[in-house]
Enzyme design. Structure first.
Site: not given
Length: 530
Positions: A263, A281
């Site tokens: 990420e 997220h």
């Protein structure tokens, strides 16, 4: 006044909480994205409040000479090097309950979106198509939900799923059967058996060495055909390539991922997989959750910096604000006992037994034991090699066994702490208590009673109980220019072994110790520093 740096975006209300608690705040929300600049200034702060952008690496912490606490507004602490923080005595806190509801709700929302193919249906309809027959979903009611990790968030998901009339089964090695019964879920001890039965599988566990890739390609292949998988926990728990292939093969009917192995996820094999819902997220991304975790971390850090209270720490025992003043005098006792034992012990330690007698045994013992072990280990591994946070780990690495016992009040003192140190050659003990002035006293050494007030500089001797010893020791210290502040004596039997523990105004040097050892009656002499 303690000083805290906020290097990520936190709410203004959190800043105000720090100020209201007498903590100076430096609010630089963009600094977490500039590690070089952060490293330049981190040495000026007692606390660091972060979210996910700031990376508290070992390199950064090496420059954090004054840092006492790191507060993570959220659950995950992947961005904090906890072993490096522990080695420096930095308490690492998170806020495990602030976003439990929000993350659980997102997992439920992702389950619905996956079951009814809502994102794809939305995109198709907006494109002017009317593909009603293409998006044939499934009902949630009556289906079996398998939860991997039934802690704070997983238990909330379970309650919501039960409310949706789902059958809930759970895999969690730390979930007791009693707790499972309270939650209304069926506990599975065999993960693969759960995977073979569940229509939906959702993950709610941290990423650790034990849980990394817990849903491997082999385990994904054993999931119930047509099952759907939801991951709103941590990237790296699931083999993403295997999930993408299972979706393409039709073995899995759908998947929903809020977290990814890397990420920010600008590219991922799941993005092109059929019936896979992906979000960036967002598990904790509600206004309520963001406010909750920010306020919680500010309160926790303020309590620690101003009162010594520790809550939700990942590398230190918890101490409430109410407990802190009660523990303080006993922590001083443990510092004295550990410091004494560490400085007089000459052989490798094999075990420690700590007895908490009387009312002290009713207190929170974890910080007391951690303090005692840290002070004992410092003379053995060096001042910078151990602290209250790292002491249990350092002791365990050296093979030292630690046992705690609580006992009812006995003897002349209503409450005391007794440390028994076993080395490769012998076993010795030292005990201490808190007097009415709320100050520590050492009350017994090697089973010999005495009463000594710990001083910054002390001299400990063992000697044969013979007339004239006190005079010869006093004369020698006078000759060396050492002024005696306190003098405590004790003996086992008349004419047997005797001990003396003196508080002195100056540190006794090794050369002075050698001269004291040369006195006829002396069998041992140690210069102590507290």
């Amino acid at each position: 006044m303690p000083k805290v740096l906020i290097s990520d975006a936190l709410s203004d209300a959190a800043v105000q909480i720090f100020k209201d608690n007498g903590v100076e705040v430096d609010f630089q929300p963009a600094l977490g994205k500039d590690p070089a600049k952060l490293a330049e200034i981190i040495g000026d702060y007692d606390g660091l409040a972060i979210r996910s952008a700031t990376k508290a690496t070992a390199e950064l912490l090496a420059k954090a000479d004054n840092l006492k606490v790191i507060g993570r507004a959220g659950i995950g602490v992947d961005n904090v090097d906890i072993p490096a923080a522990s080695a420096k005595g930095i308490v690492v806190m998170n806020t495990p309950f602030g976003n439990s509801i929000t993350t659980a709700e997102h997992a439920i929302a992702m389950m619905f979106a996956c079951a009814r193919q809502i994102p794809e249906a939305d995109a198709s309809t907006r494109a002017g198509k009317w593909e009603k027959s293409k998006f044939m979903g499934v009902e949630i009611t009556g289906k079996t939900l398998g939860i991997l990790g039934c802690g704070n968030i997983g238990s909330v998901v379970a309650s919501r799923a039960i409310g949706l009339k789902m059958k809930v089964i759970a895999y969690d090695p730390f979930l007791s059967h009693e707790r499972a019964q309270e939650l209304g879920v069926e506990k599975f001890d065999d993960l693969e058996a759960l995977l073979a039965r569940a229509d939906f599988v959702t993950l709610h566990m941290p990423k650790t060495s034990q849980t990394a890739n817990i849903l491997s390609a082999e385990r994904i292949a054993k999931m119930k055909p047509g099952a759907r998988l939801i991951n709103c926990a941590r990237g790296g728990l699931v083999d993403e390539d295997a999930v993408a292939q299972a979706l393409k093969d039709g073995r899995l009917a759908g998947a929903a991922f809020d977290v990814f192995g890397e990420e920010p996820a600008k590219e991922n094999v799941l993005f092109s997989a059929p019936n896979c819902v992906c979000t960036p997220h967002l598990g904790a991304s509600t206004s309520e959750a963001q406010e909750n975790v920010a306020l919680q971390v500010a309160e926790q850090m303020s309590d620690y910096l101003t009162k010594g209270a520790i809550s939700n720490a990942l590398n230190a025992p918890s101490v409430t604000a109410e407990e802190a003043p009660l523990l303080k005098p006993w922590i001083a006792v443990c510092e004295a006992l550990g410091g004494f034992a560490g400085q007089v012990t000459e052989n490798a330690i094999t075990s420690l037994e700590i007895e908490y007698v009387g009312r002290v045994g009713q207190l929170n013992l974890k910080p007391l034991t951690a303090t005692l072990v840290a002070c004992l280990m410092k003379p053995l591994v060096g001042e910078g090699g151990v602290n209250m946070v790292s002491a249990p780990v350092v002791a365990r690495e050296r093979g030292i066994k630690i046992a705690e016992t609580r006992k009812d009040a006995q003897g002349a003192y209503g409450s005391y702490v007794r440390l028994v140190v076993t080395t490769e050659k012998q076993t010795r003990s030292v005990a201490g208590t808190v007097f009415s002035d709320n100050k520590p006293r050492i009350i017994q050494i090697k089973g010999i009673d005495l009463e000594a007030d710990p001083q910054p500089f002390m001299l400990y001797t063992t000697n044969n109980d013979q007339p004239g010893y006190i005079g010869s020791l006093g004369a020698k210290l006078g000759e060396l220019g050492i002024n005696i502040a306190t003098f405590a004596l004790g003996r086992a039997d008349k004419g047997g072994e005797a001990i003396a523990l003196l508080g002195v105004d100056e540190q006794v040097t090794p050369d002075m110790v050698a001269q004291i050892l040369a006195l006829p009656q002396v069998t041992q002499a140690k210069a102590l520093k507290f």
